[in-house]
Motif scaffolding. Structure first.
Motif, PDB file in Angstrom:
ATOM      1  N   ASP A  41       0.912  -1.305   0.049  1.00  0.00           N
ATOM      2  CA  ASP A  41      -0.012   0.018   0.013  1.00  0.00           C
ATOM      3  C   ASP A  41       0.914   1.336  -0.002  1.00  0.00           C
ATOM      4  O   ASP A  41       0.475   2.307  -0.626  1.00  0.00           O
ATOM      5  CB  ASP A  41      -0.882   0.084   1.176  1.00  0.00           C
ATOM      6  CG  ASP A  41      -2.142  -0.714   1.112  1.00  0.00           C
ATOM      7  OD1 ASP A  41      -2.282  -1.368  -0.331  1.00  0.00           O
ATOM      8  OD2 ASP A  41      -2.916  -1.238   1.910  1.00  0.00           O
ATOM      9  N   ARG A  42       1.719   1.156   0.839  1.00  0.00           N
ATOM     10  CA  ARG A  42       2.649   2.580   1.095  1.00  0.00           C
ATOM     11  C   ARG A  42       3.339   2.940  -0.217  1.00  0.00           C
ATOM     12  O   ARG A  42       3.416   3.939  -0.865  1.00  0.00           O
ATOM     13  CB  ARG A  42       3.474   2.452   2.198  1.00  0.00           C
ATOM     14  CG  ARG A  42       4.730   1.659   2.038  1.00  0.00           C
ATOM     15  CD  ARG A  42       5.845   1.882   3.195  1.00  0.00           C
ATOM     16  NE  ARG A  42       5.193   1.089   4.470  1.00  0.00           N
ATOM     17  CZ  ARG A  42       5.789   0.937   5.506  1.00  0.00           C
ATOM     18  NH1 ARG A  42       7.112   1.494   5.659  1.00  0.00           N
ATOM     19  NH2 ARG A  42       5.428   0.390   6.675  1.00  0.00           N
ATOM     20  N   GLN A  43       3.904   1.623  -1.146  1.00  0.00           N
ATOM     21  CA  GLN A  43       4.427   1.960  -2.393  1.00  0.00           C
ATOM     22  C   GLN A  43       3.589   2.435  -3.203  1.00  0.00           C
ATOM     23  O   GLN A  43       3.941   3.621  -4.015  1.00  0.00           O
ATOM     24  CB  GLN A  43       5.171   0.354  -2.712  1.00  0.00           C
ATOM     25  CG  GLN A  43       6.048   0.838  -3.969  1.00  0.00           C
ATOM     26  CD  GLN A  43       6.725  -0.335  -4.453  1.00  0.00           C
ATOM     27  OE1 GLN A  43       6.739  -1.443  -3.726  1.00  0.00           O
ATOM     28  NE2 GLN A  43       7.298  -0.417  -5.585  1.00  0.00           N
ATOM     29  N   GLU A  44       2.385   1.711  -3.324  1.00  0.00           N
ATOM     30  CA  GLU A  44       1.530   2.476  -4.305  1.00  0.00           C
ATOM     31  C   GLU A  44       0.931   3.797  -4.074  1.00  0.00           C
ATOM     32  O   GLU A  44       0.992   4.697  -4.884  1.00  0.00           O
ATOM     33  CB  GLU A  44       0.495   1.373  -4.387  1.00  0.00           C
ATOM     34  CG  GLU A  44      -0.464   1.825  -5.393  1.00  0.00           C
ATOM     35  CD  GLU A  44      -1.819   2.712  -4.909  1.00  0.00           C
ATOM     36  OE1 GLU A  44      -2.120   3.532  -5.940  1.00  0.00           O
ATOM     37  OE2 GLU A  44      -2.222   2.609  -3.751  1.00  0.00           O
ATOM     38  N   ARG A  45       0.655   3.998  -2.724  1.00  0.00           N
ATOM     39  CA  ARG A  45       0.402   5.431  -2.368  1.00  0.00           C
ATOM     40  C   ARG A  45       1.541   6.570  -2.765  1.00  0.00           C
ATOM     41  O   ARG A  45       1.320   7.373  -3.088  1.00  0.00           O
ATOM     42  CB  ARG A  45      -0.362   5.451  -1.339  1.00  0.00           C
ATOM     43  CG  ARG A  45      -1.432   4.713  -1.015  1.00  0.00           C
ATOM     44  CD  ARG A  45      -2.058   4.709   0.398  1.00  0.00           C
ATOM     45  NE  ARG A  45      -2.921   3.565   0.504  1.00  0.00           N
ATOM     46  CZ  ARG A  45      -3.553   3.024   1.947  1.00  0.00           C
ATOM     47  NH1 ARG A  45      -2.983   3.585   2.746  1.00  0.00           N
ATOM     48  NH2 ARG A  45      -4.224   1.906   1.844  1.00  0.00           N
ATOM     49  N   ILE A  46       2.584   6.183  -1.999  1.00  0.00           N
ATOM     50  CA  ILE A  46       3.529   7.161  -2.168  1.00  0.00           C
ATOM     51  C   ILE A  46       3.915   7.345  -3.744  1.00  0.00           C
ATOM     52  O   ILE A  46       3.978   8.623  -3.906  1.00  0.00           O
ATOM     53  CB  ILE A  46       4.795   6.614  -1.470  1.00  0.00           C
ATOM     54  CG1 ILE A  46       4.723   6.784   0.121  1.00  0.00           C
ATOM     55  CG2 ILE A  46       6.064   7.564  -1.843  1.00  0.00           C
ATOM     56  CD1 ILE A  46       5.839   6.053   0.872  1.00  0.00           C
ATOM     57  N   ALA A  67       0.087  12.821   5.015  1.00  0.00           N
ATOM     58  CA  ALA A  67      -1.094  12.670   5.820  1.00  0.00           C
ATOM     59  C   ALA A  67      -2.116  11.975   4.968  1.00  0.00           C
ATOM     60  O   ALA A  67      -3.013  11.408   5.371  1.00  0.00           O
ATOM     61  CB  ALA A  67      -1.655  14.177   5.732  1.00  0.00           C
ATOM     62  N   LEU A  68      -1.891  12.028   3.719  1.00  0.00           N
ATOM     63  CA  LEU A  68      -2.676  11.187   2.767  1.00  0.00           C
ATOM     64  C   LEU A  68      -2.491   9.694   3.118  1.00  0.00           C
ATOM     65  O   LEU A  68      -3.549   8.773   2.779  1.00  0.00           O
ATOM     66  CB  LEU A  68      -2.760  11.615   1.251  1.00  0.00           C
ATOM     67  CG  LEU A  68      -3.283  12.984   1.018  1.00  0.00           C
ATOM     68  CD1 LEU A  68      -2.653  13.342  -0.245  1.00  0.00           C
ATOM     69  CD2 LEU A  68      -4.918  12.598   0.812  1.00  0.00           C
TER      70      LEU A  68
END
Ligand SMILES: Nc1ncnc2c1ncn2[C@@H]1O[C@H](COP(=O)(O)OP(=O)(O)OP(=O)(O)O)[C@@H](O)[C@H]1O
Ligand SMILES: [Mg+2]
Lengths: 533, 239
Positions: free
Chosen positions: B109-114, B147-148
């Motif tokens: 998730d973090r990879q995709e979102r970042i 924050a997102l």
């Protein structure tokens, strides 16, 4: 637990990043050399420790050096932990970020304490670590002793941290929201130090007659108990190392209980002290509005003084710096190394001029206020850049701030020294003149150091002072001057002490002129090129 | 989603920065928070996010009480402050990973979102650099990205548009709308009335610590033919 580790990690990364940036800014090789400087500062301490150990070893009581340095480390750590806790708990910038994150208050406290651990550990390594190695060297590096000493060293910071937290936090929560809380913080810190040192004095006032000594010596472990009296765990540790597993168990148990205590108190500490302290910012009444005009130089001086006086860490550091000789004297007299009688000893009479000179000059030799006079401004530095102020004025006001503070301290010291150790008035005059020029020289050198290494990007005030290489380099310059002064003494000692002091004064004047020339030629311009952040 | 009841706060025990403020925000709502300088916007947001505590009043987020259940409450929102004070000597990606760790965002998730957010904000090239080399707007965008990242239900921002370029400002507006469309809520303070006019479902106006209006744009204008700016000036006029 996991989050505590993450918190510790990000803090370590941040600290390391800042350190590396500071180092890399000035080339790779010089950076590496600079990184070694703190080791140099530890050298005199190590020499002293070897002497202490040797004197105990001569009477076959080498292990007493362990007791002794164990207590010394604890005191040193406790004394240093108080300002460190104040600075990193109450004046650090990440607190409002941390307040919004889903992290328990307890975790924040524990992570912050973990951040202090390395600093204290280094002190322990220098003091207790050195003695441990000397001891192990004598007893042939046995596995059991090595294991116990290793455990002892890594757990050494726990008790001072726990005690430091326990005394600091209730006090800070009391101060929180007060109008003059910064002032209270400093006064409180000084009182705490006074109390800690006072307790030590009371505890160590035992051997004053020979009968007592004979009695102590006749008892089993008499000396050990005497030395370790002010801090019993040091006795358990010593006995633990020599033979008794049970005593070592006690020692470990008390460390563990200190940890448990902190763990259970941590969340309370966070709510009661940290949070409370950080939200009542700037409370108090608004002040009277005035439209008075102030001279620019005076304004700058006020600004520089204001930076020191409104920040407890800077103020404490300054006050300590000015009264270093007094503190050293108190420390020495409670360690039994010297007292007033020692100083008045007729054998020392030929050196009296030098002793008085040494006492008065000490603030400017040991304190390096100017070496952080630009750094202290930190994020506010841009103001002096934007305002229409001549660089010379800006620099002069920084120097004046240092000189003013030292002047006050040195005047007090001069009067005290003159009363305790009277010297001939003419000699005193020579001493004072030499002090003045040496102080001028030192503060100029420090200012140059700070211009070379401005270091404005710090996150908490302790970092600005303590993690700052400038202080180390500044002390290095003192060592060099000290060497030259000793050379002067060596060459002219037959002419009498006041002449030696006059010659040292001439040396200071000569060096001051050279430094002043370099300063005007290069550094005013270099100062104008420092980038604000 | 967010319910604050009778918040009162005084910094100096004399003047009230907030006076009995009550406000409720529902799921999917995008709320603009406006008011003159010193009206109490930042104070309100700081209380909601736990930076400071109120003298009196209750903050509930997603059914959790901030005072009694702080950790659970803090998991359901993220905050972008007006004066970002964060770790500066680490890289942008270090900071994002730290936030992701704290909010338990999985590695995928973090990879995709970042990647998604940072490329939208044109920040991807700077993630490997130290934060103290960022410009003001870059720092702001990093904080917004952070924050997102946790995709918490409530997104709170204090003057987020200050310092953003037109492109990034547009990206932020779209992200806020998207967040609400997915059922989340957004509360942000601003002085840019145009943003509020075009974007928000409801507007909260605060003046001298009192909530003087909390309604849809049309209701606030009371069908008069005034712009929001004129209405705002009329309502907050001191004289
Ligand atoms: N740290 C503080 N100490 C004392 N008073 C404060 C503090 N912070 C804010 N105040 C006071 O509280 C009131 C509200 O301030 P706040 O910062 O909430 O205003 P704001 O609406 O965010 O204003 P702006 O639009 O300028 O950001 C003001 O009167 C201010 O003087
Ligand atoms: Mg504000």
């Amino acid at each position: 637990m996991n989050k505590i580790l993450k918190l510790i990690r990000i803090n370590m990364k941040d600290t390391a990043g800042r350190y590396m940036q500071q180092m890399n800014a000035r080339g790779k090789i010089s950076g590496k050399i600079l990184a070694l400087l703190p080791l140099l500062a530890a050298l005199p301490a190590i020499v002293l420790l070897v002497i202490i150990y040797e004197s105990f070893a001569q009477i076959n009581l080498g292990y007493l050096a362990l007791t002794y340095t164990n207590i010394a480390s604890i005191i040193l750590m406790l004394v240093s932990s108080v300002p460190l806790i104040v600075s990193s708990f109450f004046y650090s910038k990440d607190l409002s970020l941390l307040a919004t994150l889903p992290i328990k208050g307890r975790s924040i406290i524990i992570a912050k304490l973990a951040g202090l651990y390395p600093y204290l550990l280094i002190m322990g390594l220098v003091l207790f670590g050195t003695t441990s190695i000397l001891y192990l060297n004598d007893t042939g590096f046995q596995i059991r002793e090595m294991a116990i000493l290793f455990l002892a060293i890594v757990t050494l910071p726990i008790i001072p941290m726990a005690l430091g937290t326990l005394i600091t936090l209730p006090f800070m929560s009391l101060v929180a929201g007060r109008k003059h809380r910064n002032l209270f913080t400093v006064l409180g810190n000084l009182t705490l130090l006074g109390i800690i040192l006072g307790i030590q004095i009371v505890m160590s006032r035992t051997i004053n007659n020979t009968e007592a000594i004979v009695e102590i010596l006749s008892q089993k472990d008499g000396l050990l108990n005497l030395i370790g009296k002010s801090y019993p765990p040091s006795i358990w540790l010593t006995k633990g190392i020599i033979s008794s597993n049970l005593d070592f168990l006690w020692y470990i148990l008390i460390q563990i209980s200190a940890m448990i205590l902190i763990f259970f108190l941590a969340s309370k500490i966070y709510d009661q002290a940290l949070k409370k302290f950080n939200q009542q910012e700037n409370s108090g009444d608004s002040q009277k509005i005035s439209y008075k005009k102030t001279d620019i130089k005076l304004l700058l001086l006020k600004r520089n003084l204001g930076i020191i006086f409104t920040n407890p860490t800077f103020l404490l550091n300054t006050v300590m710096t000015i009264f270093i000789p007094v503190f050293i004297f108190v420390l020495y007299s409670l360690m039994g190394i010297m007292n007033l009688n020692t100083l008045n000893n007729p054998a020392l009479l030929p050196f009296r001029d030098f002793i008085v000179f040494g006492i008065i000059i000490s603030p400017s030799i040991l304190g390096s206020l100017s070496a952080t006079s630009i750094s202290r401004e930190g994020r506010f530095f841009w103001e002096t850049r934007v305002m229409p102020i001549r660089h010379e004025d800006s620099l002069a006001s920084r120097e004046l701030t240092t000189l003013l503070l030292f002047g006050i301290g040195q005047t007090i010291l001069a009067i005290t020294a003159y009363m305790i150790l009277p010297v001939a008035p003419l000699h005193m005059l020579a001493i004072i003149i030499t002090v003045i020029f040496t102080t001028l020289l030192m503060s100029k050198i420090d200012l140059i150091i700070n211009i070379e290494r401005p270091y404005l990007n710090w996150t908490n005030p302790t970092a600005c002072i303590k993690n700052n290489m400038n202080v180390m380099i500044s002390l290095g310059s003192r060592v060099i001057f000290g060497g030259l002064a000793y050379l002067t003494y060596y060459l002219f000692k037959d002419m009498g002490s006041s002449y030696v002091i006059i010659f040292i004064g001439l040396l200071a004047i000569l060096l001051y002129i050279i430094v002043l020339y370099i300063f005007k030629k290069i550094y005013v311009n270099k100062y104008s090129q420092i980038d604000a952040i | 989603m967010l319910k604050i009841t009778e918040l009162t706060k005084s910094y100096d025990k004399k003047n009230k920065a907030l006076d009995n403020l009550t406000l409720e925000i529902k799921k999917g709502e995008l709320i603009g928070f406006i008011g003159p300088n010193g009206a109490g916007k930042t104070t309100t947001l700081k209380i909601i996010t736990g930076i400071i505590t109120a003298d009196k009043g209750i903050v509930e987020i997603d059914g959790n009480n901030l005072a009694t259940n702080a950790i659970a409450t803090k998991k359901s929102f993220t905050f972008v402050p007006d004066h970002p004070e964060i770790y500066e000597s680490i890289t942008g990606i270090d900071y994002l990973n730290f936030i992701a760790d704290i909010y338990d965002v999985s590695v995928e998730d973090r990879q995709e979102r970042i990647q998604r957010y940072s490329s939208q904000f044109q920040l991807d090239h700077a993630l490997g650099k130290k934060i103290n080399t960022y410009s003001h707007g870059m720092k702001q965008k990093l904080l917004i990205t952070a924050a997102l990242l946790p995709e918490a239900p409530l997104f709170i921002l204090d003057e987020p548009h200050v310092g953003l370029d037109p492109h990034s400002s547009r990206v932020l507006k779209n992200l806020m709308l998207e967040h609400c469309r997915k059922g989340g809520s957004v509360l942000f303070s601003t002085h840019v009335l145009e943003v509020v006019e075009n974007l928000c479902h409801k507007i909260a106006i605060i003046n001298k610590g009192n909530l003087i209006a909390f309604d849809t744009l049309d209701n606030i204008k009371q069908n008069k033919d005034l712009s929001l700016e004129e209405t705002f000036l009329e309502m907050t006029d001191h004289e």
